[in-house]
Design an enzyme around this catalytic site. Structure first.
Site, PDB file in Angstrom:
ATOM      1  N   LYS A 204     -27.149 -24.904 -22.873  1.00  0.00           N
ATOM      2  CA  LYS A 204     -27.803 -24.755 -24.175  1.00  0.00           C
ATOM      3  C   LYS A 204     -29.258 -24.331 -23.980  1.00  0.00           C
ATOM      4  O   LYS A 204     -29.729 -23.379 -24.586  1.00  0.00           O
ATOM      5  CB  LYS A 204     -27.728 -26.092 -24.931  1.00  0.00           C
ATOM      6  CG  LYS A 204     -28.446 -26.060 -26.241  1.00  0.00           C
ATOM      7  CD  LYS A 204     -28.397 -27.412 -26.929  1.00  0.00           C
ATOM      8  CE  LYS A 204     -29.352 -27.400 -28.102  1.00  0.00           C
ATOM      9  NZ  LYS A 204     -29.430 -28.692 -28.781  1.00  0.00           N
ATOM     10  N   GLU A 210     -29.615 -27.856 -12.325  1.00  0.00           N
ATOM     11  CA  GLU A 210     -28.325 -27.802 -11.639  1.00  0.00           C
ATOM     12  C   GLU A 210     -27.577 -26.515 -11.983  1.00  0.00           C
ATOM     13  O   GLU A 210     -27.014 -25.838 -11.114  1.00  0.00           O
ATOM     14  CB  GLU A 210     -27.451 -28.997 -12.063  1.00  0.00           C
ATOM     15  CG  GLU A 210     -27.942 -30.350 -11.588  1.00  0.00           C
ATOM     16  CD  GLU A 210     -28.851 -31.044 -12.595  1.00  0.00           C
ATOM     17  OE1 GLU A 210     -29.544 -30.346 -13.367  1.00  0.00           O
ATOM     18  OE2 GLU A 210     -28.873 -32.283 -12.601  1.00  0.00           O
ATOM     19  N   GLY A 265     -26.093 -31.188 -27.077  1.00  0.00           N
ATOM     20  CA  GLY A 265     -25.310 -30.884 -25.873  1.00  0.00           C
ATOM     21  C   GLY A 265     -23.983 -31.625 -25.832  1.00  0.00           C
ATOM     22  O   GLY A 265     -22.931 -31.058 -25.541  1.00  0.00           O
ATOM     23  N   ARG A 266     -24.018 -32.921 -26.154  1.00  0.00           N
ATOM     24  CA  ARG A 266     -22.797 -33.727 -26.063  1.00  0.00           C
ATOM     25  C   ARG A 266     -21.871 -33.526 -27.258  1.00  0.00           C
ATOM     26  O   ARG A 266     -20.820 -34.165 -27.357  1.00  0.00           O
ATOM     27  CB  ARG A 266     -23.162 -35.200 -25.870  1.00  0.00           C
ATOM     28  CG  ARG A 266     -24.138 -35.754 -26.880  1.00  0.00           C
ATOM     29  CD  ARG A 266     -24.719 -37.086 -26.428  1.00  0.00           C
ATOM     30  NE  ARG A 266     -25.775 -37.584 -27.307  1.00  0.00           N
ATOM     31  CZ  ARG A 266     -27.059 -37.247 -27.197  1.00  0.00           C
ATOM     32  NH1 ARG A 266     -27.436 -36.375 -26.277  1.00  0.00           N
ATOM     33  NH2 ARG A 266     -27.952 -37.753 -28.016  1.00  0.00           N
ATOM     34  N   GLU A 351     -25.321 -41.577 -24.151  1.00  0.00           N
ATOM     35  CA  GLU A 351     -26.497 -40.719 -24.319  1.00  0.00           C
ATOM     36  C   GLU A 351     -26.973 -40.758 -25.773  1.00  0.00           C
ATOM     37  O   GLU A 351     -28.151 -40.578 -26.060  1.00  0.00           O
ATOM     38  CB  GLU A 351     -26.197 -39.267 -23.887  1.00  0.00           C
ATOM     39  CG  GLU A 351     -27.442 -38.519 -23.435  1.00  0.00           C
ATOM     40  CD  GLU A 351     -27.187 -37.115 -22.890  1.00  0.00           C
ATOM     41  OE1 GLU A 351     -26.449 -36.346 -23.536  1.00  0.00           O
ATOM     42  OE2 GLU A 351     -27.729 -36.779 -21.831  1.00  0.00           O
ATOM     43  N   HIS A 382      -3.573 -52.211 -12.302  1.00  0.00           N
ATOM     44  CA  HIS A 382      -3.470 -52.701 -10.924  1.00  0.00           C
ATOM     45  C   HIS A 382      -4.843 -52.739 -10.274  1.00  0.00           C
ATOM     46  O   HIS A 382      -4.968 -52.705  -9.058  1.00  0.00           O
ATOM     47  CB  HIS A 382      -2.503 -51.808 -10.137  1.00  0.00           C
ATOM     48  CG  HIS A 382      -1.152 -51.769 -10.789  1.00  0.00           C
ATOM     49  ND1 HIS A 382      -0.196 -52.727 -10.545  1.00  0.00           N
ATOM     50  CD2 HIS A 382      -0.639 -50.944 -11.736  1.00  0.00           C
ATOM     51  CE1 HIS A 382       0.870 -52.463 -11.292  1.00  0.00           C
ATOM     52  NE2 HIS A 382       0.623 -51.392 -12.028  1.00  0.00           N
ATOM     53  N   LYS A 510     -35.925 -36.284 -14.684  1.00  0.00           N
ATOM     54  CA  LYS A 510     -35.969 -34.841 -14.399  1.00  0.00           C
ATOM     55  C   LYS A 510     -37.363 -34.477 -13.901  1.00  0.00           C
ATOM     56  O   LYS A 510     -37.532 -33.770 -12.913  1.00  0.00           O
ATOM     57  CB  LYS A 510     -35.714 -34.019 -15.676  1.00  0.00           C
ATOM     58  CG  LYS A 510     -34.269 -33.916 -16.084  1.00  0.00           C
ATOM     59  CD  LYS A 510     -34.155 -32.905 -17.223  1.00  0.00           C
ATOM     60  CE  LYS A 510     -32.855 -33.046 -17.972  1.00  0.00           C
ATOM     61  NZ  LYS A 510     -32.771 -32.238 -19.169  1.00  0.00           N
TER      62      LYS A 510
HETATM   63  O1  F6P Z   1     -26.715 -27.396 -21.784  1.00  0.00           O
HETATM   64  P1  F6P Z   1     -27.953 -27.764 -21.055  1.00  0.00           P
HETATM   65  O2  F6P Z   1     -29.193 -27.400 -21.789  1.00  0.00           O
HETATM   66  O3  F6P Z   1     -27.952 -27.162 -19.659  1.00  0.00           O
HETATM   67  O4  F6P Z   1     -28.003 -29.323 -20.908  1.00  0.00           O
HETATM   68  C1  F6P Z   1     -27.013 -30.029 -20.229  1.00  0.00           C
HETATM   69  C2  F6P Z   1     -27.064 -31.504 -20.526  1.00  0.00           C
HETATM   70  O5  F6P Z   1     -28.318 -32.047 -20.197  1.00  0.00           O
HETATM   71  C3  F6P Z   1     -28.720 -33.012 -21.145  1.00  0.00           C
HETATM   72  O6  F6P Z   1     -29.704 -32.487 -21.918  1.00  0.00           O
HETATM   73  C4  F6P Z   1     -29.214 -34.260 -20.510  1.00  0.00           C
HETATM   74  O7  F6P Z   1     -29.977 -34.001 -19.393  1.00  0.00           O
HETATM   75  C5  F6P Z   1     -27.454 -33.254 -21.969  1.00  0.00           C
HETATM   76  O8  F6P Z   1     -27.721 -33.746 -23.236  1.00  0.00           O
HETATM   77  C6  F6P Z   1     -26.848 -31.903 -21.969  1.00  0.00           C
HETATM   78  O9  F6P Z   1     -25.510 -31.945 -22.351  1.00  0.00           O
END
Ligand code: F6P
Length: 545
Positions: A204, A210, A265-266, A351, A382, A510
């Protein structure tokens, strides 16, 4: 003290919930309990009778919801009011699954046309990849998709694709990369052919470390396989709300699928972030997923709290978290395709509701979001179910199971269902000392041993659970199920007066991570931080202990 904990209803719930009899007794008192405490909506059926509630408890919980002005808050969200007050954003994931004829305003403009345009762009792209019309740089059709993203830009596509495995197009496969640990991407790329691989980069913000690092490594790998820079556009597409950054990064403008600030994002799998899902299951099935969620939106916004499935589930969680001291909630999916769902709901809930200040910045004086965890049944029986049955923590459980399997085979599904229902029964009724003694009376155990063993076999019971059923796991029922939990999360946030749509808690980590990265790469040893952090950085720089 907040006004919430000072309210008459809150105080009444405190007193009332400590006085309720054991659920065994509640069932014995009321033969209609199951009929009265179950609800059906949008292809889902919820049995909530195995909870520590009677009519009075429910009445108080619904009063709490009404006093929180829940209905106004629901309207505000659906209307696009700026309810995410710390980021000054509307919260409109519900618009992504709205009908094309609706008008939904955000920042003064109707957003439905651009949602529809993006869906049309997705449909065109999905159609051309699925038909083989979209060719890689050597003229071959795409066989493998690598979805790169993290958080919501990973969990949504991955878990929904996994859940809808029976709907995948033959000949297409998908691999998900999230972790910045190179092992993740290296292991995926080992078995792939660059000529037939399509990378979908989902971010987003287009600034997540990452995802950017993994995408650059994917591009390096692609070029190292013999492809040229001019071939990148055939193999790399991006989904983002930051089109400018994506273009600067080198993404071909025609390969960028937009999303918007008003999608968290979520909550983003319903947007173009769902592209990997659509590529696998086709656009019709993707639209069925949206439709299932839309049905739940309609149910949520139009049904009185007493019959409103997300509200009921949310208020039960409020009951356990705020009046019975529960700090965790377990999601148990009795369906192998839904094995990833606990992880998805974990991000969604933790979150969203892992917050300690209210919307106006006051400290809360009550528990907010619990720890969400879980796994698939029967495996967990189990392993960790022992603690659910006899441990000292109260952990309410959601059992989720389709009535029909996509893979009917012999007695498998009967056994699965019997385990699912048997677990909820055991949690509820438990086993008394006398029952344990009676069971052991005919055993070959030494008579002197029996009282001790009986003590260990006692299960207090009175452990709450919801059972959620659907006929079959389909795109539509899955859409409704996920939207159910989204709205449950929203309702809890509304009661607790917190902002369920920001995530400032992830920022400091971060920020400090970036600072540490600089110190790792610096010329001098780290000396400026606390002794532990300095020493860890310096050990890492040495590369050995
Ligand atoms: O889609 P992006 O901006 O890479 O963010 C990934 C994820 O990182 C977060 O902002 C949390 O670090 C989440 O809310 C989100 O889903």
């Amino acid at each position: 003290m907040t006004t919430l904990t000072q309210s008459t209803t809150w105080k009444a719930l405190q007193t009332h919930s400590s006085q309720l009899p054991h659920m065994r007794e509640l069932f014995a008192q009321n033969p209609q309990r199951f009929e009265q405490m179950s609800v059906a909506a949008c292809g889902l059926f919820l049995d909530y009778s195995k909870n520590r509630v009677n009519d009075e408890t429910l009445k108080l919980l619904f009063s709490l919801a009404k006093e929180a002005k829940l209905s106004d808050k629901i309207t505000a969200m659906f209307n696009g009011d700026v309810i995410n007050n710390t980021e000054q954003r509307s919260v409109l994931h519900t618009a992504l699954r709205s009908k094309s004829t609706q008008t939904i305003m955000a920042e003064g403009a109707n957003i439905v046309p651009e949602i529809q345009q993006t869906l049309a762009k997705m449909a065109k792209f999905v159609g051309s990849v699925q038909s083989g019309e979209w060719k890689g740089y050597t003229g071959k059709a795409i066989t493998d998709i690598v979805s790169i993203g993290i958080g919501g830009s990973f969990l949504g596509p991955k878990i929904v694709s996994q859940a809808l495995r029976p709907y995948w197009q033959e000949g297409l496969n998908c691999h998900f990369v999230a972790n910045v640990d190179a092992t993740s991407i290296c292991e995926k790329l080992k078995n792939l052919n660059a000529e037939t691989t399509l990378f979908v980069m989902s971010s987003k913000s287009f600034s997540t470390q990452e995802t950017l690092t993994n995408t650059l490594s994917a591009k390096d790998w692609f070029l190292a396989q013999g492809a040229g820079q001019q071939d990148v556009a055939k193999h790399f597409v991006a989904v983002t709300s930051n089109v400018t950054k994506a273009t600067e990064f080198g993404m071909d403008a025609s390969n960028i699928f937009p999303m918007w600030d008003w999608v968290g994002g979520r909550y983003s799998l319903w947007s173009a972030i769902g592209l990997p899902i659509a590529l696998l299951i086709g656009m019709d099935n993707f639209k069925a997923l949206l439709d299932g969620a839309h049905q739940m939106d309609e149910h949520f916004s139009n049904t009185p709290v007493e019959q409103n499935m997300p509200v009921i589930m949310a208020m039960l969680s409020v009951l356990y978290g705020n009046f019975h001291g529960a700090q965790a909630h377990v999601i148990l999916t009795y369906d192998h395709y839904l094995r990833g769902l606990p992880a998805y709901f974990q991000q969604l809930d933790m979150e969203s509701n892992g917050k300690s200040v209210t919307l106006d910045g006051s400290d809360v004086d009550y528990s907010t979001g619990p720890v969400i965890w879980g796994g698939e049944g029967t495996n967990g029986q189990h392993a960790y179910h022992q603690l659910l049955h006899q441990g000292t923590s109260l952990i309410p459980a959601d059992f989720i199971m389709p009535l029909q399997s996509h893979n009917p085979l012999g007695e498998h599904h009967d056994q699965l269902a019997s385990n699912c229902f048997g677990q909820t029964q055991a949690l509820m009724q438990g086993r008394t000392y006398d029952e344990a003694l009676a069971e052991l009376s005919n055993s070959s155990l030494d008579a002197a041993q029996i009282p001790l063993i009986a003590k260990h076999k006692v299960m207090s019971g009175n452990k709450p659970s919801n059972t959620l059923l659907m006929n079959k796991l389909t795109p539509t029922t899955l859409g409704a199920l996920i939207a159910l939990y989204e709205h449950k999360t929203f309702v809890q946030g509304a009661i607790w007066q917190i902002n369920s749509f920001d995530q400032w808690g992830v920022e400091l980590g971060k920020q400090l991570g970036n600072d540490v990265l600089e110190r790792i790469g610096a010329k001098e040893e780290a000396t400026q931080l606390d002794s532990s952090s300095n020493a860890l950085i310096n050990l890492y720089r040495q590369g050995k202990l």
